[in-house]
Every structure is written in C-alpha cells, then in structure tokens.
Design a protein around this motif. Sequence first.
Motif, PDB file in Angstrom:
ATOM      1  N   SER A   1       0.833  -1.194   0.000  1.00  0.00           N
ATOM      2  CA  SER A   1       0.000   0.000   0.000  1.00  0.00           C
ATOM      3  C   SER A   1       0.872   1.249   0.000  1.00  0.00           C
ATOM      4  CB  SER A   1      -0.888   0.020   1.245  1.00  0.00           C
ATOM      5  OG  SER A   1      -0.106   0.255   2.403  1.00  0.00           O
ATOM      6  N   ARG A   2       0.266   2.359  -0.440  1.00  0.00           N
ATOM      7  CA  ARG A   2       1.031   3.610  -0.529  1.00  0.00           C
ATOM      8  C   ARG A   2       1.528   4.051   0.852  1.00  0.00           C
ATOM      9  NH1 ARG A   2      -1.169   8.319  -4.334  1.00  0.00           N
ATOM     10  NH2 ARG A   2      -0.714   6.661  -5.811  1.00  0.00           N
ATOM     11  N   LYS A   3       0.637   3.881   1.849  1.00  0.00           N
ATOM     12  CA  LYS A   3       1.006   4.284   3.216  1.00  0.00           C
ATOM     13  C   LYS A   3       2.170   3.430   3.732  1.00  0.00           C
ATOM     14  CE  LYS A   3      -0.858   4.965   7.860  1.00  0.00           C
ATOM     15  NZ  LYS A   3      -1.949   4.682   8.788  1.00  0.00           N
ATOM     16  N   ARG A   4       2.069   2.113   3.518  1.00  0.00           N
ATOM     17  CA  ARG A   4       3.130   1.193   3.959  1.00  0.00           C
ATOM     18  C   ARG A   4       4.443   1.505   3.236  1.00  0.00           C
ATOM     19  NH1 ARG A   4       6.764  -1.623   6.274  1.00  0.00           N
ATOM     20  NH2 ARG A   4       7.263  -3.709   5.539  1.00  0.00           N
ATOM     21  N   THR A   5       4.345   1.804   1.931  1.00  0.00           N
ATOM     22  CA  THR A   5       5.533   2.155   1.153  1.00  0.00           C
ATOM     23  C   THR A   5       6.197   3.395   1.726  1.00  0.00           C
ATOM     24  OG1 THR A   5       4.631   1.177  -0.858  1.00  0.00           O
ATOM     25  CG2 THR A   5       6.372   2.799  -1.141  1.00  0.00           C
ATOM     26  N   GLN A   6       5.384   4.413   2.032  1.00  0.00           N
ATOM     27  CA  GLN A   6       5.933   5.663   2.557  1.00  0.00           C
ATOM     28  C   GLN A   6       6.595   5.460   3.914  1.00  0.00           C
ATOM     29  OE1 GLN A   6       6.094   8.308   0.439  1.00  0.00           O
ATOM     30  NE2 GLN A   6       7.578   8.908   1.988  1.00  0.00           N
ATOM     31  N   GLN A   7       5.949   4.642   4.762  1.00  0.00           N
ATOM     32  CA  GLN A   7       6.536   4.355   6.081  1.00  0.00           C
ATOM     33  C   GLN A   7       7.885   3.645   5.924  1.00  0.00           C
ATOM     34  OE1 GLN A   7       3.347   2.053   7.798  1.00  0.00           O
ATOM     35  NE2 GLN A   7       2.513   3.798   8.938  1.00  0.00           N
ATOM     36  N   LEU A   8       7.911   2.710   4.991  1.00  0.00           N
ATOM     37  CA  LEU A   8       9.130   1.942   4.734  1.00  0.00           C
ATOM     38  C   LEU A   8      10.235   2.854   4.207  1.00  0.00           C
ATOM     39  CD1 LEU A   8      10.181  -1.005   4.759  1.00  0.00           C
ATOM     40  CD2 LEU A   8       9.473  -1.177   2.385  1.00  0.00           C
TER      41      LEU A   8
ATOM     42  N   ASP B   1      10.528   6.084   4.619  1.00  0.00           N
ATOM     43  CA  ASP B   1      10.963   6.973   5.708  1.00  0.00           C
ATOM     44  C   ASP B   1      11.941   6.258   6.637  1.00  0.00           C
ATOM     45  OD1 ASP B   1       9.424   9.008   4.726  1.00  0.00           O
ATOM     46  OD2 ASP B   1       7.753   8.693   6.106  1.00  0.00           O
ATOM     47  N   SER B   2      11.566   5.026   7.012  1.00  0.00           N
ATOM     48  CA  SER B   2      12.393   4.243   7.938  1.00  0.00           C
ATOM     49  C   SER B   2      13.748   3.893   7.324  1.00  0.00           C
ATOM     50  CB  SER B   2      11.637   2.974   8.324  1.00  0.00           C
ATOM     51  OG  SER B   2      12.493   2.053   8.944  1.00  0.00           O
ATOM     52  N   LEU B   3      13.722   3.374   6.094  1.00  0.00           N
ATOM     53  CA  LEU B   3      14.961   2.971   5.432  1.00  0.00           C
ATOM     54  C   LEU B   3      15.807   4.188   5.052  1.00  0.00           C
ATOM     55  CD1 LEU B   3      13.634   0.077   3.142  1.00  0.00           C
ATOM     56  CD2 LEU B   3      15.021  -0.145   5.190  1.00  0.00           C
ATOM     57  N   GLY B   4      15.148   5.269   4.700  1.00  0.00           N
ATOM     58  CA  GLY B   4      15.867   6.497   4.344  1.00  0.00           C
ATOM     59  C   GLY B   4      16.665   7.035   5.511  1.00  0.00           C
ATOM     60  N   ARG B   5      16.093   6.932   6.722  1.00  0.00           N
ATOM     61  CA  ARG B   5      16.806   7.384   7.928  1.00  0.00           C
ATOM     62  C   ARG B   5      17.980   6.459   8.244  1.00  0.00           C
ATOM     63  NH1 ARG B   5      11.522   8.476   9.777  1.00  0.00           N
ATOM     64  NH2 ARG B   5      11.437   6.461  10.851  1.00  0.00           N
ATOM     65  N   ALA B   6      17.780   5.161   8.005  1.00  0.00           N
ATOM     66  CA  ALA B   6      18.797   4.171   8.376  1.00  0.00           C
ATOM     67  C   ALA B   6      19.938   4.065   7.358  1.00  0.00           C
ATOM     68  CB  ALA B   6      18.145   2.805   8.550  1.00  0.00           C
ATOM     69  N   SER B   7      19.659   4.411   6.118  1.00  0.00           N
ATOM     70  CA  SER B   7      20.650   4.185   5.065  1.00  0.00           C
ATOM     71  C   SER B   7      21.725   5.264   5.052  1.00  0.00           C
ATOM     72  CB  SER B   7      19.962   4.152   3.688  1.00  0.00           C
ATOM     73  OG  SER B   7      20.931   4.015   2.675  1.00  0.00           O
TER      74      SER B   7
ATOM     75  N   GLY C   1      15.339   9.775  -1.615  1.00  0.00           N
ATOM     76  CA  GLY C   1      14.782   9.624  -2.970  1.00  0.00           C
ATOM     77  C   GLY C   1      15.241   8.340  -3.632  1.00  0.00           C
ATOM     78  N   GLU C   2      16.505   7.984  -3.406  1.00  0.00           N
ATOM     79  CA  GLU C   2      17.034   6.738  -3.982  1.00  0.00           C
ATOM     80  C   GLU C   2      16.402   5.515  -3.326  1.00  0.00           C
ATOM     81  OE1 GLU C   2      21.480   8.254  -5.396  1.00  0.00           O
ATOM     82  OE2 GLU C   2      21.169   7.582  -3.336  1.00  0.00           O
ATOM     83  N   VAL C   3      16.199   5.599  -2.007  1.00  0.00           N
ATOM     84  CA  VAL C   3      15.519   4.501  -1.299  1.00  0.00           C
ATOM     85  C   VAL C   3      14.122   4.304  -1.881  1.00  0.00           C
ATOM     86  CG1 VAL C   3      14.484   3.802   0.907  1.00  0.00           C
ATOM     87  CG2 VAL C   3      16.826   4.688   0.854  1.00  0.00           C
ATOM     88  N   GLU C   4      13.434   5.409  -2.149  1.00  0.00           N
ATOM     89  CA  GLU C   4      12.088   5.323  -2.728  1.00  0.00           C
ATOM     90  C   GLU C   4      12.121   4.619  -4.087  1.00  0.00           C
ATOM     91  OE1 GLU C   4       8.185   8.206  -3.304  1.00  0.00           O
ATOM     92  OE2 GLU C   4      10.067   9.047  -2.589  1.00  0.00           O
ATOM     93  N   CYS C   5      13.111   4.943  -4.905  1.00  0.00           N
ATOM     94  CA  CYS C   5      13.259   4.294  -6.219  1.00  0.00           C
ATOM     95  C   CYS C   5      13.517   2.790  -6.056  1.00  0.00           C
ATOM     96  CB  CYS C   5      14.422   4.919  -6.997  1.00  0.00           C
ATOM     97  SG  CYS C   5      14.129   6.612  -7.536  1.00  0.00           S
ATOM     98  N   LEU C   6      14.342   2.427  -5.071  1.00  0.00           N
ATOM     99  CA  LEU C   6      14.657   1.013  -4.839  1.00  0.00           C
ATOM    100  C   LEU C   6      13.441   0.241  -4.342  1.00  0.00           C
ATOM    101  CD1 LEU C   6      18.204   1.303  -3.195  1.00  0.00           C
ATOM    102  CD2 LEU C   6      17.668   0.396  -5.467  1.00  0.00           C
ATOM    103  N   VAL C   7      12.629   0.892  -3.506  1.00  0.00           N
ATOM    104  CA  VAL C   7      11.407   0.244  -3.002  1.00  0.00           C
ATOM    105  C   VAL C   7      10.401   0.056  -4.148  1.00  0.00           C
ATOM    106  CG1 VAL C   7       9.411   0.509  -1.456  1.00  0.00           C
ATOM    107  CG2 VAL C   7      11.719   0.988  -0.606  1.00  0.00           C
ATOM    108  N   LYS C   8      10.320   1.032  -5.040  1.00  0.00           N
ATOM    109  CA  LYS C   8       9.431   0.892  -6.214  1.00  0.00           C
ATOM    110  C   LYS C   8       9.886  -0.262  -7.096  1.00  0.00           C
ATOM    111  CE  LYS C   8       7.804   5.675  -6.646  1.00  0.00           C
ATOM    112  NZ  LYS C   8       8.012   6.949  -7.362  1.00  0.00           N
TER     113      LYS C   8
END
Length: 207
Positions: free
Chosen positions: A2-9, A11-17, A23-30
């Motif tokens: 879901s879009r909400k789950r994707t955004q949460q993921l 946000d979480s991975l973006g902080r940890a990476s 933005g790159e994390v978002e591309c990788l999740v897509k």
Amino acid sequence: MSRKRTQQLVDSLGRASKHFSKGEVECLVKLFDALVAESRSHFAAVGFDCNMFRDVLYRMFGMMDDVMMDRVFRTFDRDNNGCISAEEWVGGLAVFLRGTLEERIKYCFEVYDLNGDGYITRDEMFQMLKNSLLKHPSEDPDEGIKDLVDIALKKMDYDHDGKLSIVDFEKAVRDENLLLEAFGPCLPDIKSRMAFEQKTFPETRKL
C-alpha cells in the motif's frame, strides 16, 4: 504494497541508510515492488525468492555463476527465510553498489565462506574456482585449480593454518585490492553498476 506502507518503509529505510538518499531509497522500493509483482511467488506478501533474485543478478548485473548467485542471495537474505524483504533488498544493495572497502571485504568473505563456519577452506576455494578455469581437453583441470588454491593460500594465509580467516582475508585485500574477488565475481562491475543506477535513480541522469 500500500502507498502508506511504502511511505513508512521509505521513511524508515531512508533514515537508516548511509549510502542512499531518501529519494534513492524510494526508487529502490518501487523497483522491489515491481519485482515482487513480477515474481508471483508464494512469498509475494513479504518479498521474492531466490529464482527471482538470480534473474535480477543475471539481467541487471550480468552474473552467471550459479554458486556465486546463490551465495549472494544468502548474504542478502539476512534472516535466512528464503525470501528477500524490502529491508534486505535496500540493505544488501547499499553494500553491493556503494559499500566501503571494509563493508565489501566482509560481504565477499561471507559469500566465499560456503558453510558459514568463519573460514574459507581449501575445499571451498576449489569448489568456487573450478567453474572459473577454461577446461583444456589434454589437461587434468583439477590440477590447475589445486595450483590456484595453493597460490591463493601462499599469498593470503598469514597465520599459515591452511585456511583463510576474516583477518587473513582483510589483510590480503588491504595489501592488494584486486584480491577482493579472488574466488569469483560477487560484486557488480563498474559498467553494470552505473547502468543500474542510471536506470533506477532517474535524478542521477540530470547530474
């Protein structure tokens, strides 16, 4: 996902990476979501399996060695459940694409330590190298591989115990970086890495 789950993921991975921007994390999740949809495996709720991952390694990074691809899968699959999750995908690619020398040494050692006992043994070296030599009909290929293993041990086995520990491996690679992938290609070459990043991270094309 879901879009909400994707955004949460994201946000979480973006902080940890430490190797990818948000933005790159978002591309990788897509990309991960697209691969999950394509795989149609019974793991679809959480990720994709080894077959899909091997297909990714072949299509996107030109890897063809069966032993290496299986080992790369196992280093990505941190919880050993036979499935790559989004977190494992982003975390694995961080080292695979942009890891520091220290991270890549640890990663390659894990790939080459086939039974996970903390050592790269003579037998493990033999198994990995036997696929890398061109077979000559008039020669016993096993002899050539044994010679290679002997050379590797002579060069890398600093404590002379007949096997490589992570300490041996790290010292050898720091002395000579070319030894990082001594027992088979398990990292992407520069060309395939750049092609993957340009395709996956559209903003890098504008730089």
